[in-house]
Design a protein around this motif. Sequence first.
Motif, PDB file in Angstrom:
ATOM      1  N   MET A   1      -5.817 -13.717   7.003  1.00  0.00           N
ATOM      2  CA  MET A   1      -4.811 -12.976   7.721  1.00  0.00           C
ATOM      3  C   MET A   1      -5.002 -11.495   7.438  1.00  0.00           C
ATOM      4  O   MET A   1      -5.290 -11.094   6.325  1.00  0.00           O
ATOM      5  CB  MET A   1      -3.432 -13.455   7.261  1.00  0.00           C
ATOM      6  N   SER A   2      -4.831 -10.661   8.425  1.00  0.00           N
ATOM      7  CA  SER A   2      -5.029  -9.228   8.250  1.00  0.00           C
ATOM      8  C   SER A   2      -3.799  -8.602   7.605  1.00  0.00           C
ATOM      9  O   SER A   2      -2.720  -9.150   7.626  1.00  0.00           O
ATOM     10  CB  SER A   2      -5.311  -8.558   9.592  1.00  0.00           C
ATOM     11  N   HIS A   3      -4.019  -7.441   7.019  1.00  0.00           N
ATOM     12  CA  HIS A   3      -2.930  -6.716   6.371  1.00  0.00           C
ATOM     13  C   HIS A   3      -2.035  -6.094   7.424  1.00  0.00           C
ATOM     14  O   HIS A   3      -2.473  -5.697   8.489  1.00  0.00           O
ATOM     15  CB  HIS A   3      -3.484  -5.612   5.461  1.00  0.00           C
ATOM     16  N   SER A   4      -0.774  -5.955   7.092  1.00  0.00           N
ATOM     17  CA  SER A   4       0.142  -5.270   7.996  1.00  0.00           C
ATOM     18  C   SER A   4      -0.146  -3.781   7.965  1.00  0.00           C
ATOM     19  O   SER A   4      -0.730  -3.277   7.014  1.00  0.00           O
ATOM     20  CB  SER A   4       1.586  -5.550   7.577  1.00  0.00           C
ATOM     21  N   PRO A   5       0.260  -3.058   9.009  1.00  0.00           N
ATOM     22  CA  PRO A   5       0.001  -1.613   9.031  1.00  0.00           C
ATOM     23  C   PRO A   5       0.618  -0.883   7.836  1.00  0.00           C
ATOM     24  O   PRO A   5       0.077   0.098   7.366  1.00  0.00           O
ATOM     25  CB  PRO A   5       0.641  -1.163  10.344  1.00  0.00           C
ATOM     26  N   SER A   6       1.747  -1.373   7.330  1.00  0.00           N
ATOM     27  CA  SER A   6       2.377  -0.691   6.208  1.00  0.00           C
ATOM     28  C   SER A   6       1.558  -0.831   4.936  1.00  0.00           C
ATOM     29  O   SER A   6       1.617   0.030   4.062  1.00  0.00           O
ATOM     30  CB  SER A   6       3.793  -1.219   5.987  1.00  0.00           C
ATOM     31  N   SER A   7       0.767  -1.901   4.805  1.00  0.00           N
ATOM     32  CA  SER A   7      -0.038  -2.070   3.608  1.00  0.00           C
ATOM     33  C   SER A   7      -1.255  -1.153   3.612  1.00  0.00           C
ATOM     34  O   SER A   7      -1.881  -0.966   2.590  1.00  0.00           O
ATOM     35  CB  SER A   7      -0.478  -3.525   3.457  1.00  0.00           C
ATOM     36  N   LYS A   8      -1.614  -0.603   4.753  1.00  0.00           N
ATOM     37  CA  LYS A   8      -2.741   0.314   4.856  1.00  0.00           C
ATOM     38  C   LYS A   8      -2.290   1.773   4.884  1.00  0.00           C
ATOM     39  O   LYS A   8      -3.089   2.656   5.141  1.00  0.00           O
ATOM     40  CB  LYS A   8      -3.543   0.001   6.111  1.00  0.00           C
ATOM     41  N   SER A   9      -1.028   2.028   4.638  1.00  0.00           N
ATOM     42  CA  SER A   9      -0.507   3.386   4.762  1.00  0.00           C
ATOM     43  C   SER A   9      -1.156   4.345   3.767  1.00  0.00           C
ATOM     44  O   SER A   9      -1.359   5.512   4.085  1.00  0.00           O
ATOM     45  CB  SER A   9       1.009   3.401   4.613  1.00  0.00           C
ATOM     46  N   GLY A  10      -1.495   3.881   2.581  1.00  0.00           N
ATOM     47  CA  GLY A  10      -2.146   4.746   1.600  1.00  0.00           C
ATOM     48  C   GLY A  10      -3.497   5.242   2.083  1.00  0.00           C
ATOM     49  O   GLY A  10      -3.825   6.425   1.955  1.00  0.00           O
ATOM     50  N   ALA A  11      -4.282   4.342   2.659  1.00  0.00           N
ATOM     51  CA  ALA A  11      -5.588   4.734   3.192  1.00  0.00           C
ATOM     52  C   ALA A  11      -5.427   5.695   4.368  1.00  0.00           C
ATOM     53  O   ALA A  11      -6.228   6.610   4.543  1.00  0.00           O
ATOM     54  CB  ALA A  11      -6.380   3.493   3.609  1.00  0.00           C
ATOM     55  N   MET A  12      -4.383   5.496   5.159  1.00  0.00           N
ATOM     56  CA  MET A  12      -4.155   6.390   6.298  1.00  0.00           C
ATOM     57  C   MET A  12      -3.716   7.783   5.823  1.00  0.00           C
ATOM     58  O   MET A  12      -4.118   8.792   6.406  1.00  0.00           O
ATOM     59  CB  MET A  12      -3.129   5.797   7.261  1.00  0.00           C
ATOM     60  N   VAL A  13      -2.902   7.842   4.765  1.00  0.00           N
ATOM     61  CA  VAL A  13      -2.516   9.143   4.189  1.00  0.00           C
ATOM     62  C   VAL A  13      -3.764   9.853   3.668  1.00  0.00           C
ATOM     63  O   VAL A  13      -3.950  11.057   3.884  1.00  0.00           O
ATOM     64  CB  VAL A  13      -1.468   8.965   3.073  1.00  0.00           C
ATOM     65  N   LEU A  14      -4.639   9.107   3.010  1.00  0.00           N
ATOM     66  CA  LEU A  14      -5.896   9.672   2.513  1.00  0.00           C
ATOM     67  C   LEU A  14      -6.757  10.170   3.666  1.00  0.00           C
ATOM     68  O   LEU A  14      -7.352  11.254   3.591  1.00  0.00           O
ATOM     69  CB  LEU A  14      -6.650   8.627   1.692  1.00  0.00           C
ATOM     70  N   LEU A  15      -6.815   9.408   4.756  1.00  0.00           N
ATOM     71  CA  LEU A  15      -7.591   9.820   5.925  1.00  0.00           C
ATOM     72  C   LEU A  15      -7.043  11.108   6.527  1.00  0.00           C
ATOM     73  O   LEU A  15      -7.800  12.046   6.814  1.00  0.00           O
ATOM     74  CB  LEU A  15      -7.604   8.710   6.972  1.00  0.00           C
ATOM     75  N   VAL A  16      -5.734  11.182   6.701  1.00  0.00           N
ATOM     76  CA  VAL A  16      -5.118  12.386   7.283  1.00  0.00           C
ATOM     77  C   VAL A  16      -5.339  13.593   6.373  1.00  0.00           C
ATOM     78  O   VAL A  16      -5.657  14.692   6.844  1.00  0.00           O
ATOM     79  CB  VAL A  16      -3.620  12.143   7.560  1.00  0.00           C
ATOM     80  N   ALA A  17      -5.212  13.400   5.065  1.00  0.00           N
ATOM     81  CA  ALA A  17      -5.434  14.509   4.128  1.00  0.00           C
ATOM     82  C   ALA A  17      -6.886  14.976   4.172  1.00  0.00           C
ATOM     83  O   ALA A  17      -7.153  16.186   4.126  1.00  0.00           O
ATOM     84  CB  ALA A  17      -5.053  14.078   2.715  1.00  0.00           C
ATOM     85  N   SER A  18      -7.814  14.040   4.274  1.00  0.00           N
ATOM     86  CA  SER A  18      -9.238  14.407   4.361  1.00  0.00           C
ATOM     87  C   SER A  18      -9.529  15.181   5.639  1.00  0.00           C
ATOM     88  O   SER A  18     -10.271  16.166   5.621  1.00  0.00           O
ATOM     89  CB  SER A  18     -10.107  13.151   4.315  1.00  0.00           C
ATOM     90  N   LEU A  19      -8.945  14.731   6.739  1.00  0.00           N
ATOM     91  CA  LEU A  19      -9.143  15.439   8.008  1.00  0.00           C
ATOM     92  C   LEU A  19      -8.483  16.814   7.996  1.00  0.00           C
ATOM     93  O   LEU A  19      -9.013  17.765   8.577  1.00  0.00           O
ATOM     94  CB  LEU A  19      -8.634  14.589   9.166  1.00  0.00           C
ATOM     95  N   ALA A  20      -7.343  16.935   7.317  1.00  0.00           N
ATOM     96  CA  ALA A  20      -6.703  18.245   7.184  1.00  0.00           C
ATOM     97  C   ALA A  20      -7.582  19.178   6.353  1.00  0.00           C
ATOM     98  O   ALA A  20      -7.776  20.356   6.714  1.00  0.00           O
ATOM     99  CB  ALA A  20      -5.323  18.102   6.543  1.00  0.00           C
ATOM    100  N   GLY A  21      -8.126  18.675   5.263  1.00  0.00           N
ATOM    101  CA  GLY A  21      -9.055  19.470   4.455  1.00  0.00           C
ATOM    102  C   GLY A  21     -10.279  19.876   5.248  1.00  0.00           C
ATOM    103  O   GLY A  21     -10.768  21.008   5.139  1.00  0.00           O
ATOM    104  N   LEU A  22     -10.777  18.964   6.079  1.00  0.00           N
ATOM    105  CA  LEU A  22     -11.914  19.261   6.939  1.00  0.00           C
ATOM    106  C   LEU A  22     -11.587  20.384   7.913  1.00  0.00           C
ATOM    107  O   LEU A  22     -12.377  21.321   8.096  1.00  0.00           O
ATOM    108  CB  LEU A  22     -12.333  18.001   7.701  1.00  0.00           C
TER     109      LEU A  22
END
Length: 121
Positions: A1-22
């Motif tokens: 079973m796949s993870h719910s979107p809320s369980s991936k929120s940490g990775a998404m915060v990391l992605l947004v922060a990386s893109l902001a730094g970029l």
Amino acid sequence: MSHSPSSKSGAMVLLVASLAGLAIALYAYITPLTGVTGTLGALAVILACLALALMALLLAVLKGRGARIALSILVLIGLAGTFVAGLLLHQWWIGVAMVVGLVGLILDMRRPSRVHHAAHS
């Protein structure tokens, strides 16, 4: 079973922060009078932020505990190095983005690596 979107929120915060730094590093690299226009340091931060964004995407899809731990350690090293490089370039907002990325990494590390189901009786 796949993870719910809320369980991936940490990775998404990391992605947004990386893109902001970029985005900040690209602005500093391209825009005249930033003090780091066209420098190798700004280019290194651009590449580091790209690598962090790719690792954030990998963290969102990885399921194995060992691979997630190894990737989390690499992300932590990347965040720390990019934070220091951003501060050395006097681009304080890159440092802020990396701290937000650290928060995302911590959130991601708290999510369970597997979903446990109740046994059938």
